[in-house]
Scaffold this motif. Structure first.
Motif: not given
Length: 477
Positions: A306, A346, A411, A421
């Motif tokens: 992430f 994304y 992304r 994120s």
């Protein structure tokens, strides 16, 4: 069953024959005289002795045959029970037992959480890739000029927090100590400073984790396009990208980073995957992480998954791969296909079978993926904050699915993408490591909080993910 019937008939016939002979012998003394009767007494003594011995031998032989047949019958009967089962020979017993058991449990309530675990894993369906219209070559690719016209605002991150006012000030955490009020404010897409991992304690406190050597940090700061993955806790083999399918441009301009801990690096080295003098194994540059921030290796793996915008501060694009996958498509072609053509910031695939968080919760509990109480606490919190079931018939659904297959993410490092994120990571840090449970809630709350600021997320079909990567099973512990 047939073998027992035949044996029983033969045994019965044998008994009948023997009984008939013995009965005739006893009932007709004149016939018995041939051996031991009055006529025999008149004969010589040696003849009488011979007759008596013959009778005794006959009787002993009859007893032996009787014992042999009885033993054979018992042995074959035991074998048939072992092979065919007791209930095949006496079916009425099973019926009576089944009826009794049904009457015994008719008043017992069954809870969904107490489902009996399957004795063996159910057979998985076969999911095939579908056609993906990738570009022919990276040479003709041009980044669209208007691509970065997304929502703009400035994000800053909590680097160090003063925790002297908290109940336990001596335990800094990698994710920090975010309050519920801070969590609520963080969903607003405005200029702000938020928690997003890598939080340090006060001066003098030890590091909260995910420590890298300066040489690796310096290399990572130069990356503008990144493909990353991780192996923690020796959970997987090293899957190298298919080099012949990666263009020379990408080999020179894309950073391929594999994060590992010391245990995993040692395991890989013992298997023959040894980094060269520059720290590479094939296209992967091996980056060793010290002082892992969580005991749960799955939760530790969410840091590079992430927070790529924090690990690679100069990166414009990043592609995440779970360690169970091998990339066999050029990363620049993936950025073009999933982001540039769709004008999205994304991209992630939906789950191949489940689309509602309710189903995902039940599956996680059914397979004991995580502590059931922790899952219930997280899910009840989300329900109280407005999470609703996914309705596949609703044409106004903001996403085609509320459950992702999160092993592959493409992304752009835009403000909204970075914010999403951070928010998704904070949910994993606060609740369970099962990120599929928090994806739908995080996206829906972000869009609901910012109705006038669009987050352009492209959720594509899972078969497209299978077309650009090769999926393997995790290493068996």
């Amino acid at each position: 069953m047939t073998c027992i019937i035949c044996l029983f008939m033969a045994f019965q016939k044998h008994l009948t024959d023997n009984s008939l002979v013995l009965g005739i012998t006893e009932m007709l003394p004149e016939r018995r005289g041939v051996i031991v009767g009055a006529d025999l007494i008149k004969g010589p003594d040696h003849i009488s002795d011979h007759g008596l011995r013959a009778v005794r031998r006959g009787r002993r032989s009859g007893r032996r045959r009787l014992l042999f047949w009885m033993f054979s019958f018992a042995a074959i009967f035991s074998i048939c029970i072992a092979v065919f089962g007791f209930k095949m020979l006496f079916p009425g017993v099973e019926e009576r037992q089944s009826f009794s058991s049904l009457t015994d449990v008719k008043d017992v309530s069954i809870k969904s959480d107490a489902q009996e675990q399957p004795k063996k894993k159910p057979h998985r369906g076969r999911f095939n890739p579908c056609e993906v219209d990738l570009g022919d070559s990276v040479d003709a690719l041009v980044e669209p000029k208007a691509f970065w016209n997304f929502v703009k605002f400035s994000l800053h991150y909590v680097e160090r927090e003063n925790i002297t006012s908290l109940e336990n000030p001596a335990t800094p955490r990698f994710g920090g100590h975010q309050t519920l009020e801070e969590r609520e404010r963080s969903f607003h897409a405005v200029n702000q400073t938020i928690h997003c991992g890598f939080v340090k304690g006060l001066e003098g406190f030890p590091s909260t984790g995910f420590d890298l050597v300066e040489e690796d940090k310096s290399y990572m700061s130069t990356c503008t396009v990144v493909v990353s993955s991780c192996i923690f806790g020796s959970s997987d083999f090293l899957r190298r990208p298919t080099s012949k399918l990666i263009s020379q441009y990408s080999k020179k301009n894309v950073c391929f980073i594999m994060f590992v801990d010391k245990e995993s690096l040692e395991k890989l080295s013992n298997e023959g995957s040894i980094p060269d003098e520059r720290g590479f194994i094939g296209l992967w540059r091996i980056v060793v992480v010290s002082n892992l921030p969580y005991e749960d290796m799955r939760k530790t793996g969410k840091v590079p998954k992430f927070l790529s915008h924090r690990l690679f501060p100069s990166a414009r694009y990043s592609i995440w791969l779970d360690s169970k996958m091998r990339l066999h498509t050029d990363p620049m072609l993936l950025i073009d296909y999933f982001l540039w053509r769709r004008k999205s910031e994304y991209a992630i695939s939906n789950h191949y079978t489940r689309h509602c968080v309710w189903d995902e919760v039940q599956q996680n509990k059914h397979l004991n993926k995580y502590n059931h109480t922790a899952i219930d606490e997280q899910f009840l919190f989300y329900q109280s904050d407005g999470l609703h079931k996914f309705d596949p018939s609703n044409p106004n659904n903001p996403l085609p699915s509320y459950v992702p297959e999160g092993s592959f993410i493409v992304r752009a490092h835009t403000p909204m993408s970075n914010l999403f994120s951070c928010l998704w990571f904070n949910e994993v840090d606060r609740f369970t490591s099962r990120d599929q449970l928090s994806f739908g809630y995080t996206f829906l709350k972000l869009t609901r909080t910012n109705p006038d600021k669009r987050f352009v997320l492209h959720m594509f079909k899972d078969c497209e993910r299978r077309a650009v990567t090769k999926l393997f099973h995790h290493r068996i512990p």
